[in-house]
Design an enzyme around this catalytic site. Structure first.
Site, PDB file in Angstrom:
ATOM      1  N   ASP A 150       0.850  -1.181   0.000  1.00 36.11           N
ATOM      2  CA  ASP A 150       0.000   0.000   0.000  1.00 36.11           C
ATOM      3  C   ASP A 150       0.892   1.239   0.000  1.00 36.11           C
ATOM      4  O   ASP A 150       1.994   1.218   0.550  1.00 36.11           O
ATOM      5  CB  ASP A 150      -0.891  -0.023   1.245  1.00 36.11           C
ATOM      6  CG  ASP A 150      -1.796   1.190   1.324  1.00 36.11           C
ATOM      7  OD1 ASP A 150      -2.499   1.467   0.335  1.00 36.11           O
ATOM      8  OD2 ASP A 150      -1.800   1.855   2.369  1.00 36.11           O
ATOM      9  N   ASP A 168      -0.004   4.905   0.962  1.00 36.69           N
ATOM     10  CA  ASP A 168      -0.133   5.759   2.159  1.00 36.69           C
ATOM     11  C   ASP A 168      -0.082   4.949   3.448  1.00 36.69           C
ATOM     12  O   ASP A 168      -0.878   4.047   3.654  1.00 36.69           O
ATOM     13  CB  ASP A 168      -1.447   6.541   2.121  1.00 36.69           C
ATOM     14  CG  ASP A 168      -1.418   7.675   1.115  1.00 36.69           C
ATOM     15  OD1 ASP A 168      -0.375   8.337   1.020  1.00 36.69           O
ATOM     16  OD2 ASP A 168      -2.439   7.887   0.440  1.00 36.69           O
ATOM     17  N   ARG A 227       0.037  10.669   2.377  1.00 32.87           N
ATOM     18  CA  ARG A 227       0.121  11.755   1.390  1.00 32.87           C
ATOM     19  C   ARG A 227       1.544  12.278   1.189  1.00 32.87           C
ATOM     20  O   ARG A 227       1.743  13.308   0.560  1.00 32.87           O
ATOM     21  CB  ARG A 227      -0.805  12.924   1.749  1.00 32.87           C
ATOM     22  CG  ARG A 227      -2.242  12.528   2.039  1.00 32.87           C
ATOM     23  CD  ARG A 227      -2.924  11.809   0.927  1.00 32.87           C
ATOM     24  NE  ARG A 227      -3.431  12.733  -0.079  1.00 32.87           N
ATOM     25  CZ  ARG A 227      -4.005  12.356  -1.201  1.00 32.87           C
ATOM     26  NH1 ARG A 227      -4.153  11.079  -1.459  1.00 32.87           N
ATOM     27  NH2 ARG A 227      -4.440  13.229  -2.061  1.00 32.87           N
TER      28      ARG A 227
END
Length: 126
Positions: free
Chosen positions: A17, A19, A26
Site C-alpha cells: 500500500d 499511504d 500523502r
C-alpha cells in the site's frame, strides 16, 4: 527503473500500500524505501496498491511508477496496470449495469426518506 528482468521467485508476489506503508500519509517515498523496493523486486514480484489515482501515486513514488514494478492498482484496485499497460478499469455501473445502479439508488433514497428520525431538518433556499 523499468522492469527488465524477472525476479528470482516470480511466483511469489508482495503488494504494498502507498499511504501509511511505503510513505507517510500523502507523503513522498524515501530513498531508502525505494531502494528496498527495487532490491526486493529482484527477489520476488512486487506490486503497488493505493486508494489514489495514478497521478497522485506518481507524486508520491515517482513518475513512471506503473512501469517500475509489474503490478499497479490505483483507485482502491479499480484501475489495474500490468507492466505499465492499462489492463482494466472497473466501476460500479460497469459491474452492476446502469439499470441495477438506478434501482439501488432509488431504493436507498426511498429507504432514507422513510426513516423515522427524531428530528428531520429541511433547508429551503429562498
Amino acid at each position: 527503473m523499468s522492469k527488465t528482468t524477472d525476479p528470482e521467485n516470480p511466483r511469489i508476489i508482495a503488494l504494498f500500500d502507498v499511504d501509511g506503508t511505503l510513505t507517510i500519509p500523502r507523503g513522498e517515498i524515501t530513498a531508502e524505501m525505494m531502494a528496498f523496493m527495487k532490491d526486493l523486486s529482484k527477489k520476488i514480484t512486487v506490486g503497488i496498491v493505493g486508494g489514489s489515482d495514478l497521478p497522485k501515486q506518481e507524486e508520491q513514488l515517482g513518475v513512471g511508477v506503473a512501469t517500475m514494478f509489474p503490478y499497479n492498482f490505483s483507485q482502491n484496485g479499480l484501475v489495474a496496470y500490468k507492466n505499465g499497460e492499462l489492463r482494466e478499469i472497473q466501476t460500479i455501473s460497469k459491474h452492476l449495469g446502469e439499470h441495477n445502479v438506478k434501482r439501488l439508488v432509488n431504493w436507498v433514497m426511498k429507504y432514507l426518506a422513510d426513516l423515522d428520525l427524531p428530528v428531520k431538518v429541511s433547508f429551503v433556499c429562498m
